[in-house]
Design a protein around this motif. Structure first.
Motif, PDB file in Angstrom:
ATOM      1  N   THR A  64       0.837  -1.205   0.000  1.00 40.55           N
ATOM      2  CA  THR A  64       0.000   0.000   0.000  1.00 40.55           C
ATOM      3  C   THR A  64       0.868   1.249   0.000  1.00 40.55           C
ATOM      4  OG1 THR A  64      -1.719  -1.220   1.207  1.00 40.55           O
ATOM      5  CG2 THR A  64      -1.885   1.184   1.175  1.00 40.55           C
ATOM      6  N   VAL A  65       1.928   1.247   0.784  1.00 34.81           N
ATOM      7  CA  VAL A  65       2.836   2.391   0.810  1.00 34.81           C
ATOM      8  C   VAL A  65       3.435   2.635  -0.571  1.00 34.81           C
ATOM      9  CG1 VAL A  65       5.021   3.285   1.724  1.00 34.81           C
ATOM     10  CG2 VAL A  65       3.388   2.159   3.258  1.00 34.81           C
ATOM     11  N   SER A  66       3.791   1.567  -1.270  1.00 35.90           N
ATOM     12  CA  SER A  66       4.448   1.719  -2.570  1.00 35.90           C
ATOM     13  C   SER A  66       3.465   1.837  -3.735  1.00 35.90           C
ATOM     14  CB  SER A  66       5.411   0.555  -2.826  1.00 35.90           C
ATOM     15  OG  SER A  66       4.715  -0.673  -2.934  1.00 35.90           O
ATOM     16  N   GLY A  67       2.164   1.941  -3.427  1.00 30.14           N
ATOM     17  CA  GLY A  67       1.179   2.214  -4.463  1.00 30.14           C
ATOM     18  C   GLY A  67       0.678   1.018  -5.227  1.00 30.14           C
ATOM     19  N   MET A  68       1.052  -0.182  -4.800  1.00 29.22           N
ATOM     20  CA  MET A  68       0.587  -1.381  -5.494  1.00 29.22           C
ATOM     21  C   MET A  68      -0.838  -1.745  -5.091  1.00 29.22           C
ATOM     22  SD  MET A  68       4.147  -3.550  -5.188  1.00 29.22           S
ATOM     23  CE  MET A  68       3.612  -4.903  -6.250  1.00 29.22           C
ATOM     24  N   LEU A  69      -1.276  -1.255  -3.931  1.00 27.02           N
ATOM     25  CA  LEU A  69      -2.647  -1.438  -3.468  1.00 27.02           C
ATOM     26  C   LEU A  69      -3.208  -0.081  -3.069  1.00 27.02           C
ATOM     27  CD1 LEU A  69      -2.194  -4.556  -1.121  1.00 27.02           C
ATOM     28  CD2 LEU A  69      -3.254  -4.544  -3.399  1.00 27.02           C
ATOM     29  N   GLY A  74      -8.476   5.792   4.942  1.00 29.44           N
ATOM     30  CA  GLY A  74      -7.245   6.200   5.606  1.00 29.44           C
ATOM     31  C   GLY A  74      -6.283   6.918   4.680  1.00 29.44           C
ATOM     32  N   GLU A  75      -5.118   7.237   5.205  1.00 28.65           N
ATOM     33  CA  GLU A  75      -4.150   8.047   4.481  1.00 28.65           C
ATOM     34  C   GLU A  75      -2.752   7.453   4.560  1.00 28.65           C
ATOM     35  OE1 GLU A  75      -4.203  11.918   6.210  1.00 28.65           O
ATOM     36  OE2 GLU A  75      -6.255  12.373   5.557  1.00 28.65           O
ATOM     37  N   VAL A  76      -1.983   7.673   3.488  1.00 31.89           N
ATOM     38  CA  VAL A  76      -0.546   7.430   3.474  1.00 31.89           C
ATOM     39  C   VAL A  76       0.097   8.764   3.146  1.00 31.89           C
ATOM     40  CG1 VAL A  76       1.372   6.173   2.416  1.00 31.89           C
ATOM     41  CG2 VAL A  76      -0.876   5.072   2.615  1.00 31.89           C
ATOM     42  N   ARG A  77       0.957   9.247   4.041  1.00 36.20           N
ATOM     43  CA  ARG A  77       1.606  10.534   3.827  1.00 36.20           C
ATOM     44  C   ARG A  77       3.123  10.371   3.850  1.00 36.20           C
ATOM     45  NH1 ARG A  77      -1.442  15.265   4.311  1.00 36.20           N
ATOM     46  NH2 ARG A  77      -3.640  14.902   4.809  1.00 36.20           N
ATOM     47  N   LEU A  78       3.772  11.053   2.922  1.00 38.15           N
ATOM     48  CA  LEU A  78       5.224  11.108   2.862  1.00 38.15           C
ATOM     49  C   LEU A  78       5.633  12.563   3.020  1.00 38.15           C
ATOM     50  CD1 LEU A  78       7.713   9.201   2.286  1.00 38.15           C
ATOM     51  CD2 LEU A  78       7.661  10.139  -0.039  1.00 38.15           C
ATOM     52  N   ARG A  79       6.377  12.863   4.088  1.00 39.14           N
ATOM     53  CA  ARG A  79       6.726  14.240   4.436  1.00 39.14           C
ATOM     54  C   ARG A  79       5.482  15.133   4.510  1.00 39.14           C
ATOM     55  NH1 ARG A  79      11.963  14.744   4.870  1.00 39.14           N
ATOM     56  NH2 ARG A  79      13.409  13.520   3.608  1.00 39.14           N
ATOM     57  N   GLY A  85      -3.101   6.593  -3.602  1.00 39.26           N
ATOM     58  CA  GLY A  85      -3.758   6.837  -4.889  1.00 39.26           C
ATOM     59  C   GLY A  85      -2.777   7.120  -6.010  1.00 39.26           C
ATOM     60  N   ILE A  86      -1.527   7.409  -5.676  1.00 39.05           N
ATOM     61  CA  ILE A  86      -0.515   7.630  -6.716  1.00 39.05           C
ATOM     62  C   ILE A  86       0.017   6.272  -7.183  1.00 39.05           C
ATOM     63  CG2 ILE A  86       1.756   8.637  -7.193  1.00 39.05           C
ATOM     64  CD1 ILE A  86       1.138  10.797  -5.166  1.00 39.05           C
ATOM     65  N   SER A  88       2.302   3.203  -8.490  1.00 38.30           N
ATOM     66  CA  SER A  88       3.567   2.747  -7.911  1.00 38.30           C
ATOM     67  C   SER A  88       4.777   3.222  -8.705  1.00 38.30           C
ATOM     68  CB  SER A  88       3.574   1.216  -7.799  1.00 38.30           C
ATOM     69  OG  SER A  88       3.332   0.615  -9.048  1.00 38.30           O
ATOM     70  N   HIS A  89       4.709   3.223 -10.039  1.00 36.48           N
ATOM     71  CA  HIS A  89       5.880   3.639 -10.815  1.00 36.48           C
ATOM     72  C   HIS A  89       6.151   5.137 -10.659  1.00 36.48           C
ATOM     73  CE1 HIS A  89       2.621   4.522 -13.709  1.00 36.48           C
ATOM     74  NE2 HIS A  89       3.436   5.448 -14.184  1.00 36.48           N
ATOM     75  N   GLU A  90       5.114   5.890 -10.293  1.00 35.01           N
ATOM     76  CA  GLU A  90       5.299   7.318 -10.057  1.00 35.01           C
ATOM     77  C   GLU A  90       5.875   7.588  -8.670  1.00 35.01           C
ATOM     78  OE1 GLU A  90       1.322   8.663 -10.690  1.00 35.01           O
ATOM     79  OE2 GLU A  90       1.574   8.906 -12.859  1.00 35.01           O
ATOM     80  N   LEU A  91       5.605   6.690  -7.726  1.00 30.18           N
ATOM     81  CA  LEU A  91       6.096   6.886  -6.374  1.00 30.18           C
ATOM     82  C   LEU A  91       7.612   6.732  -6.284  1.00 30.18           C
ATOM     83  CD1 LEU A  91       3.373   5.207  -4.151  1.00 30.18           C
ATOM     84  CD2 LEU A  91       3.963   7.624  -4.262  1.00 30.18           C
ATOM     85  N   VAL A  92       8.214   6.093  -7.269  1.00 31.12           N
ATOM     86  CA  VAL A  92       9.679   6.008  -7.290  1.00 31.12           C
ATOM     87  C   VAL A  92      10.273   7.409  -7.314  1.00 31.12           C
ATOM     88  CG1 VAL A  92      11.683   5.169  -8.572  1.00 31.12           C
ATOM     89  CG2 VAL A  92       9.625   3.761  -8.425  1.00 31.12           C
TER      90      VAL A  92
END
Length: 253
Positions: A64-69, A74-79, A85-86, A88-92
Motif C-alpha cells: 500500500t505504501v508503494s502504491g501497489m494497493l 485512511g491516508e498514506v503521507r510522505l513528508r 492513490g498515486i 507505484s511507478h510514479e512513487l519512485v
C-alpha cells in the motif's frame, strides 16, 4: 496526522521529523479486510521493524505504501503529503524504493542489467550509483556479467536491494530479506541494511526473524490480523514476554 511530539511518545525520546505516516489505513481484498485501520509512523533516518505472523498484514502494508494497493480508507503521507492513490511507478520519483518478498530479479538479465533497470527513472545510469552498489555488495561486482537467474538466493537478495538503491530512495521498504537464506548470509544482509541506513536511507523492514529485526531497528510494530497489537522501542519489544513467546519460542510468564 502524527507530529514529532506524538512520535516522541512512542519512542520515549527525541526523534527526527516523521517521514512516513499511515493513519487509519484500511485495505481489503474483496470482502476480506487485510488492514483494519492501522496507524504507523517512520521517522526520518530510522529503521522501523514491522513484525507479525503470516496473514497479519505486513506485506499488504508495504504494497500500500508503494502504491501497489489502494486503501479503502485512511491516508498514506510522505513528508506530510498524501501519496495514497498515486501509481507505484510514479512513487519512485517521490523517493520510495521497494524490495519485494521473493526478490523478483530479472532472471534472464545480467546483474548489471538488473541494476540499470533500477535506475530507469533517470536519463542514464550514474556510475557513482553503480559503484555504491558494488561497494556495498562486492559479490555483485564479481558477477556483474552473470545472469541473475543463476545467482544463489543470497546473491539474488543482494541484487534486489542493490536494484532498489539505484533509484536513490529516501525510504527503502524491505519485505522479508532473510527469507530462505542461510544464517551467515542473513548476518551479512543485516549488516548491509544497517550500513545503508547509516548512509542516510530510512528503512521500513518487514521480517519474520524478530531477534534480527529488533536488534537492527530503533522501533517496531507488531501486527495481528490487520491491526497493530503492540508498538514501541525495539529493545522494549525484544524484552516483552508476549513478543518473546510469540516469536522467540519462549514461554510467557
Amino acid at each position: 496526522m502524527s507530529t514529532t511530539t506524538e512520535l516522541q511518545k512512542e519512542t520515549g525520546g527525541p526523534v527526527a521529523v516523521p517521514l512516513l505516516e499511515l493513519r487509519g489505513l484500511r485495505v481489503a481484498y474483496g470482502a476480506i479486510e487485510a488492514l483494519k485501520g492501522i496507524d504507523l509512523t517512520v521517522g526520518e533516518g530510522e529503521i522501523v521493524a514491522l513484525l507479525g505472523g503470516n496473514g497479519a498484514g505486513k506485506t499488504t502494508t508495504l504494497r500500500t505504501v508503494s502504491g501497489m494497493l489502494s486503501p479503502r480508507q485512511g491516508e498514506v503521507r510522505l513528508r506530510g503529503e498524501r501519496i495514497d492513490g498515486i501509481k507505484s511507478h510514479e512513487l519512485v520519483d517521490f523517493g520510495i524504493g521497494h524490495v519485494p518478498e521473493g526478490r523478483r530479479v530479472f532472471a534472464r538479465m545480467s546483474v548489471r542489467e538488473n541494476l540499470e533497470m533500477g535506475a530507469y527513472r533517470f536519463k542514464g545510469v550514474d556510475s557513482a550509483d553503480m559503484d555504491r552498489v558494488y561497494t556495498l555488495f562486492p559479490r555483485l561486482a564479481e558477477r556483474r556479467s552473470q545472469l541473475a537467474g543463476t545467482l544463489s538466493g543470497g546473491e539474488q537478495q543482494m541484487l534486489a536491494i542493490g536494484r532498489a538503491l539505484m533509484s536513490r530512495p529516501e525510504l527503502l521498504l524491505l519485505d522479508e530479506p532473510s527469507m530462505g537464506l542461510a544464517p551467515l548470509i542473513v548476518e551479512q544482509i543485516f549488516v548491509i541494511i544497517r550500513e545503508i541506513n547509516e548512509q542516510g536511507t530510512t528503512v521500513l523492514l518487514v521480517e519474520q526473524n524478530a531477534t534480527q529485526a529488533l536488534g537492527l531497528a530503533q522501533r517496531g510494530y507488531v501486527l495481528e490480523t490487520g491491526s497493530v497489537a503492540v508498538s514501541g522501542p525495539a529493545q522494549d519489544l525484544l524484552a516483552d514476554p508476549r513478543i518473546r513467546a510469540a516469536y522467540l519460542g519462549e514461554v510467557a510468564a
